[in-house]
Design a protein around this motif. Structure first.
Motif, PDB file in Angstrom:
ATOM      1  N   ASP A 195     -18.443 -52.448  13.904  1.00  0.00           N
ATOM      2  CA  ASP A 195     -19.153 -53.078  12.783  1.00  0.00           C
ATOM      3  C   ASP A 195     -19.833 -52.042  11.882  1.00  0.00           C
ATOM      4  O   ASP A 195     -19.936 -52.238  10.667  1.00  0.00           O
ATOM      5  CB  ASP A 195     -20.197 -54.070  13.306  1.00  0.00           C
ATOM      6  N   LEU A 196     -20.298 -50.940  12.471  1.00  0.00           N
ATOM      7  CA  LEU A 196     -20.956 -49.900  11.678  1.00  0.00           C
ATOM      8  C   LEU A 196     -19.980 -49.184  10.746  1.00  0.00           C
ATOM      9  O   LEU A 196     -20.359 -48.709   9.680  1.00  0.00           O
ATOM     10  CB  LEU A 196     -21.609 -48.861  12.593  1.00  0.00           C
ATOM     11  N   GLY A 197     -18.737 -49.080  11.179  1.00  0.00           N
ATOM     12  CA  GLY A 197     -17.749 -48.388  10.359  1.00  0.00           C
ATOM     13  C   GLY A 197     -17.923 -46.886  10.304  1.00  0.00           C
ATOM     14  O   GLY A 197     -17.505 -46.247   9.334  1.00  0.00           O
ATOM     15  N   ALA A 210     -22.915 -49.162   2.974  1.00  0.00           N
ATOM     16  CA  ALA A 210     -22.758 -50.393   3.753  1.00  0.00           C
ATOM     17  C   ALA A 210     -24.007 -50.707   4.561  1.00  0.00           C
ATOM     18  O   ALA A 210     -24.318 -51.878   4.809  1.00  0.00           O
ATOM     19  CB  ALA A 210     -21.550 -50.266   4.683  1.00  0.00           C
ATOM     20  N   LEU A 211     -24.732 -49.667   4.973  1.00  0.00           N
ATOM     21  CA  LEU A 211     -25.934 -49.884   5.772  1.00  0.00           C
ATOM     22  C   LEU A 211     -27.184 -50.038   4.908  1.00  0.00           C
ATOM     23  O   LEU A 211     -28.297 -50.056   5.418  1.00  0.00           O
ATOM     24  CB  LEU A 211     -26.121 -48.716   6.754  1.00  0.00           C
ATOM     25  N   HIS A 250     -16.339 -41.046   3.111  1.00  0.00           N
ATOM     26  CA  HIS A 250     -16.616 -41.884   4.269  1.00  0.00           C
ATOM     27  C   HIS A 250     -18.108 -41.999   4.511  1.00  0.00           C
ATOM     28  O   HIS A 250     -18.638 -43.087   4.737  1.00  0.00           O
ATOM     29  CB  HIS A 250     -15.930 -41.319   5.515  1.00  0.00           C
ATOM     30  N   LEU A 251     -18.817 -40.873   4.463  1.00  0.00           N
ATOM     31  CA  LEU A 251     -20.252 -40.910   4.684  1.00  0.00           C
ATOM     32  C   LEU A 251     -20.945 -41.725   3.593  1.00  0.00           C
ATOM     33  O   LEU A 251     -21.896 -42.474   3.861  1.00  0.00           O
ATOM     34  CB  LEU A 251     -20.811 -39.483   4.714  1.00  0.00           C
ATOM     35  N   HIS A 252     -20.465 -41.601   2.383  1.00  0.00           N
ATOM     36  CA  HIS A 252     -20.995 -42.389   1.263  1.00  0.00           C
ATOM     37  C   HIS A 252     -20.843 -43.879   1.546  1.00  0.00           C
ATOM     38  O   HIS A 252     -21.787 -44.663   1.386  1.00  0.00           O
ATOM     39  CB  HIS A 252     -20.242 -42.003  -0.011  1.00  0.00           C
ATOM     40  N   SER A 253     -19.651 -44.291   2.009  1.00  0.00           N
ATOM     41  CA  SER A 253     -19.414 -45.714   2.256  1.00  0.00           C
ATOM     42  C   SER A 253     -20.239 -46.232   3.422  1.00  0.00           C
ATOM     43  O   SER A 253     -20.708 -47.374   3.409  1.00  0.00           O
ATOM     44  CB  SER A 253     -17.922 -45.962   2.520  1.00  0.00           C
ATOM     45  N   VAL A 254     -20.452 -45.383   4.445  1.00  0.00           N
ATOM     46  CA  VAL A 254     -21.278 -45.788   5.584  1.00  0.00           C
ATOM     47  C   VAL A 254     -22.710 -46.053   5.141  1.00  0.00           C
ATOM     48  O   VAL A 254     -23.299 -47.093   5.445  1.00  0.00           O
ATOM     49  CB  VAL A 254     -21.251 -44.715   6.700  1.00  0.00           C
ATOM     50  N   LEU A 255     -23.291 -45.107   4.396  1.00  0.00           N
ATOM     51  CA  LEU A 255     -24.670 -45.271   3.956  1.00  0.00           C
ATOM     52  C   LEU A 255     -24.820 -46.459   3.012  1.00  0.00           C
ATOM     53  O   LEU A 255     -25.803 -47.199   3.069  1.00  0.00           O
ATOM     54  CB  LEU A 255     -25.151 -43.994   3.268  1.00  0.00           C
ATOM     55  N   VAL A 310     -28.174 -45.214  10.376  1.00  0.00           N
ATOM     56  CA  VAL A 310     -27.303 -45.543  11.506  1.00  0.00           C
ATOM     57  C   VAL A 310     -28.103 -46.115  12.672  1.00  0.00           C
ATOM     58  O   VAL A 310     -27.724 -47.127  13.269  1.00  0.00           O
ATOM     59  CB  VAL A 310     -26.506 -44.300  11.948  1.00  0.00           C
ATOM     60  N   PHE A 311     -29.231 -45.487  12.990  1.00  0.00           N
ATOM     61  CA  PHE A 311     -29.995 -45.936  14.149  1.00  0.00           C
ATOM     62  C   PHE A 311     -30.630 -47.305  13.913  1.00  0.00           C
ATOM     63  O   PHE A 311     -30.674 -48.140  14.821  1.00  0.00           O
ATOM     64  CB  PHE A 311     -31.070 -44.907  14.506  1.00  0.00           C
TER      65      PHE A 311
END
Length: 399
Positions: free
Chosen positions: A198-200, A138-139, A131-136, A160-161
């Motif tokens: 939207d951030l997921g 995607a951002l 999950h953390l991999h996909s968040v980073l 994230v910020f």
């Protein structure tokens, strides 16, 4: 025992290549050993792969271990006895990966988040890492196909910020506070925070933090307690932060008269949590909890304490630049809060910041006060001051 934030990349970097390989093998094996989820054959395969890597790392030193001895060492020995080669000054050398009851220490969980792609094969932990991999990714912080290895607090926070800032200052402040104060949400409640959707950053509750379809929150940080099964009709629930555990964030969940009930297992509890159904709830993953929730809680607490001391305080005044702008009687404090014990990482990031760190006060928690001297040595020449949260509030009170 060190807290989860006290094992840092800087200390791992002190190890030689063979020691790093052995440590990684032990970390993945230990987290696999104490995690009940997952198919037994797959778990056994991963344990044997780790033993093979461990043996190769020990090869030239001639003190490897049979598979059964390897597992016994994992359960009983400190890290220093698991690694080949000479000893180390590092505190890491004296800590254990597993508790006496066979459950993960905070040190083990922290190290597992920094291990190789093998960590993604561990049930529960793998879900958090993916999950953390996909968040980073995607951002925009990771290219497609990049592996999540040795993730850093700064990378997670910055990604994230910065993404939150795109929604505007008001939404940024609201979103950042929501992440800190509501690390677990009902799906319906999350739907009201469009920018967070939207951030997921929220996902299904990890298998490691639920039991029999239920979960409970830590009374101190509000995040999901880790569940350690004790047979089919009971489980121990405790926070991943050892300081919260010491204060009472540990409970026993058991089946009584056909219903699941929660009871305290020691310590002083200011608010007894309630069991909640896993269905319908989403949560931040381990890395987001550690690097956004925990520092955010201290930032909010410092704001309240400084205001009680008579100061005017703005929280996150310039987005990702620093955390607190405190003024009192003509004196100003520009505060950047750090809650992980990685002086090398903090120093490198701040020295490389194009906005510089001159005039900033780097504040660390009192329990990490031993790192003050090193941070002063590295950041002082660049114009930054370093102090603990207790020292900061004392200085504000006297102004």
């Amino acid at each position: 025992m060190l807290a989860s934030t006290d094992v840092v990349p800087a200390e791992v970097d002190e190890l030689d290549p063979d020691q790093r390989i052995a440590l990684e093998a032990c970390v993945i094996a230990a987290i696999t050993w104490c995690t009940p989820q997952g198919e037994a054959r797959a778990r056994a395969r991963l344990l044997m792969e780790c033993h093979g890597r461990f043996m190769r790392a020990w090869g030239v030193h001639g003190k490897g271990a049979s598979f059964s001895d390897f597992l016994e060492r994992l359960c009983k020995a400190p890290v220093g006895e698991l690694l080949p080669g000479p000893g180390s000054w590092s505190k890491l050398w004296d800590v254990r990966l597993l508790e006496d009851d066979g459950t993960a220490t905070p040190v083990l969980t922290r190290l597992a988040m920094e291990a190789s792609e093998q960590a993604q094969e561990v049930p529960g932990m793998g879900a958090d890492l993916r999950h953390l991999h996909s968040v980073l990714r995607a951002l925009g912080k990771l290219p497609t196909g990049a592996r999540l290895s040795r993730i850093t607090a700064e990378a997670v926070q910055h990604a994230v910020f910065r993404a939150l800032q795109q929604a505007g200052f008001a939404a940024y402040t609201e979103g950042r506070k929501a992440l800190v104060t509501r690390p677990v949400m009902a799906r319906r409640a999350l739907a009201r925070h469009a920018h967070l959707v939207d951030l997921g950053v929220y996902t299904a509750i990890s298998p490691m933090r639920q039991f029999a379809g239920w979960w409970a929150w830590c009374p101190f940080c509000q995040w999901t307690l880790r569940a350690v099964p004790r047979g089919r009709q009971a489980a121990d629930l405790r926070c991943e932060d050892s300081r919260h555990v010491e204060r009472g964030a540990r409970f026993r969940m058991s089946l009584q008269d056909g219903q699941w009930r929660l009871a305290p297992a020691g310590g002083e509890i200011r608010a007894m949590p309630k069991l909640q159904p896993v269905e319908g709830h989403v949560a931040l993953s381990y890395g987001l909890w550690q690097w956004i929730v925990l520092p955010g809680l201290l930032e909010i607490e410092l704001k309240e304490r400084a205001e009680k001391a008579g100061a005017d305080v703005r929280l996150w005044p310039y987005g990702d630049s620093y955390d607190l702008h405190i003024t009192k009687n003509g004196v100003t404090w520009r505060v950047d809060v750090k809650t992980w014990a990685d002086p090398q990482g903090i120093a490198e990031r701040m020295r490389g910041d194009p906005e510089g760190c001159a005039g900033l006060i780097v504040v660390i928690p009192e329990h990490l006060g031993g790192y003050t001297g090193l941070l002063v040595k590295v950041l002082g020449p660049h114009g930054a001051r370093v102090m603990t949260d207790v020292s900061l509030i004392g200085e504000v009170s006297r102004a």
